[in-house]
Design an enzyme around this catalytic site. Structure first.
Site, PDB file in Angstrom:
ATOM      1  N   CYS A 165      -2.121  -2.600   7.766  1.00 52.05           N
ATOM      2  CA  CYS A 165      -2.132  -3.532   6.638  1.00 52.05           C
ATOM      3  C   CYS A 165      -0.894  -4.424   6.573  1.00 52.05           C
ATOM      4  O   CYS A 165      -0.972  -5.563   6.116  1.00 52.05           O
ATOM      5  CB  CYS A 165      -2.319  -2.765   5.331  1.00 52.05           C
ATOM      6  SG  CYS A 165      -3.985  -2.068   5.212  1.00 52.05           S
ATOM      7  N   ASP A 211       0.783  -1.250   0.000  1.00 53.30           N
ATOM      8  CA  ASP A 211       0.000   0.000   0.000  1.00 53.30           C
ATOM      9  C   ASP A 211       0.811   1.295   0.000  1.00 53.30           C
ATOM     10  O   ASP A 211       0.429   2.276   0.661  1.00 53.30           O
ATOM     11  CB  ASP A 211      -0.963   0.009   1.198  1.00 53.30           C
ATOM     12  CG  ASP A 211      -1.934  -1.155   1.197  1.00 53.30           C
ATOM     13  OD1 ASP A 211      -1.926  -1.933   0.232  1.00 53.30           O
ATOM     14  OD2 ASP A 211      -2.696  -1.301   2.169  1.00 53.30           O
ATOM     15  N   LYS A 233      -6.653  -4.764  -3.111  1.00 56.59           N
ATOM     16  CA  LYS A 233      -7.274  -5.484  -1.994  1.00 56.59           C
ATOM     17  C   LYS A 233      -8.286  -4.580  -1.295  1.00 56.59           C
ATOM     18  O   LYS A 233      -8.004  -3.414  -1.013  1.00 56.59           O
ATOM     19  CB  LYS A 233      -6.189  -5.959  -1.014  1.00 56.59           C
ATOM     20  CG  LYS A 233      -5.360  -4.842  -0.379  1.00 56.59           C
ATOM     21  CD  LYS A 233      -4.285  -5.442   0.503  1.00 56.59           C
ATOM     22  CE  LYS A 233      -3.493  -4.436   1.277  1.00 56.59           C
ATOM     23  NZ  LYS A 233      -4.226  -3.579   2.203  1.00 56.59           N
TER      24      LYS A 233
HETATM   25  C1  C5J Z   1      -3.083   0.534   5.570  1.00 57.86           C
HETATM   26  C2  C5J Z   1      -4.800   1.753   6.718  1.00 57.86           C
HETATM   27  N1  C5J Z   1      -2.590   0.337   4.350  1.00 57.86           N
HETATM   28  N2  C5J Z   1      -3.972   2.164   7.680  1.00 57.86           N
HETATM   29  N3  C5J Z   1      -4.344   1.045   5.662  1.00 57.86           N
HETATM   30  O1  C5J Z   1      -2.432   0.284   6.563  1.00 57.86           O
HETATM   31  O2  C5J Z   1      -5.966   2.047   6.766  1.00 57.86           O
END
Ligand code: C5J
Length: 222
Positions: free
Chosen positions: A163, A25, A130
């Protein structure tokens, strides 16, 4: 076999030939002003700071022939894969799907959902979209890793305790050895990052190992 002598909580032996790197991400929506992370009230500069280290890890993996898999947390434009419990929780400045300066927040195909240009996937590299925190949930990741013959997963990306940690736990339950590049991951909350690293390697690497990027790259190259 490679040996990561400095890995914590104890040295990790692994075969680079059955290893993949998963970069979680590293999207504009999490690391740039005007995105989802900022809409939740976070200071995104902390996350921007790891971009060069993540780039070094990706370059090291590519040079060693280790597959690089990128993930993006995002939803379909009609939000059919976004549970109301996720979209409506809290009081962010902008909710998932709302229009923002980088397009609709966390929506596939919008500029904000793209990976930051410095870390963009090369043609042929797998990019997993995702809808959840974990990269195994509602994605073809398991099948892709089975096809590659992967046994060890190296993790980088954001955010450490959300994540990244969720995906590491999913991977651990699926039988992968999991290694987190501790300087190529970040949280909006330094204390949460520190706690996540401790949780991962506690109790004899109950979720996995941590090590620094330079040492991981060195080990990948034997
Ligand atoms: C991730 C989030 N990628 N913190 N998403 O950690 O909402």
């Amino acid at each position: 076999m490679a040996e990561l002598a400095g890995a914590l909580p104890f040295p990790l032996r692994f075969d680079p030939a059955s290893t993949a790197l998963i970069v979680i991400d590293m999207q504009r929506d999490f690391v740039e002003p005007g995105g989802f992370g900022a809409a939740l009230g976070n200071d995104v500069t902390l996350l921007q700071a790891i971009i060069p280290t993540v780039a070094a890890l990706i370059a090291g993996a590519r040079a060693a022939g280790v597959p690089v898999i990128h993930t993006r947390e995002c939803h379909l434009p009609d939000l059919s894969d976004c549970p109301p419990a996720k979209r409506l929780r809290g009081a962010p400045a902008l909710r998932i799907g709302d229009p923002g300066p980088m397009g609709r927040i966390l929506i596939a195909g919008e500029p904000g959902a793209e990976i930051v240009p410095e870390l963009a996937a090369l043609p042929g590299e797998v990019v997993i979209d995702k809808p959840g925190k974990g990269a195994f949930y509602a994605t073809p990741l398991s099948e892709i890793l089975a096809g590659l013959g992967t046994k060890t997963l190296i993790f980088a990306g954001v955010t450490t305790e959300v994540c990244v940690q969720t995906t590491m736990r999913e991977a651990n339950d699926r039988g992968f050895d999991c290694l987190l590049a501790e300087d190529a991951t970040e949280s909006y909350f330094p204390a949460f990052k520190a706690a996540a690293l401790e949780m991962i390697r506690a109790q004899g690497a109950i979720v996995g190992w941590t090590a620094r990027t330079a040492e991981i790259v060195e080990a990948l190259h034997g």
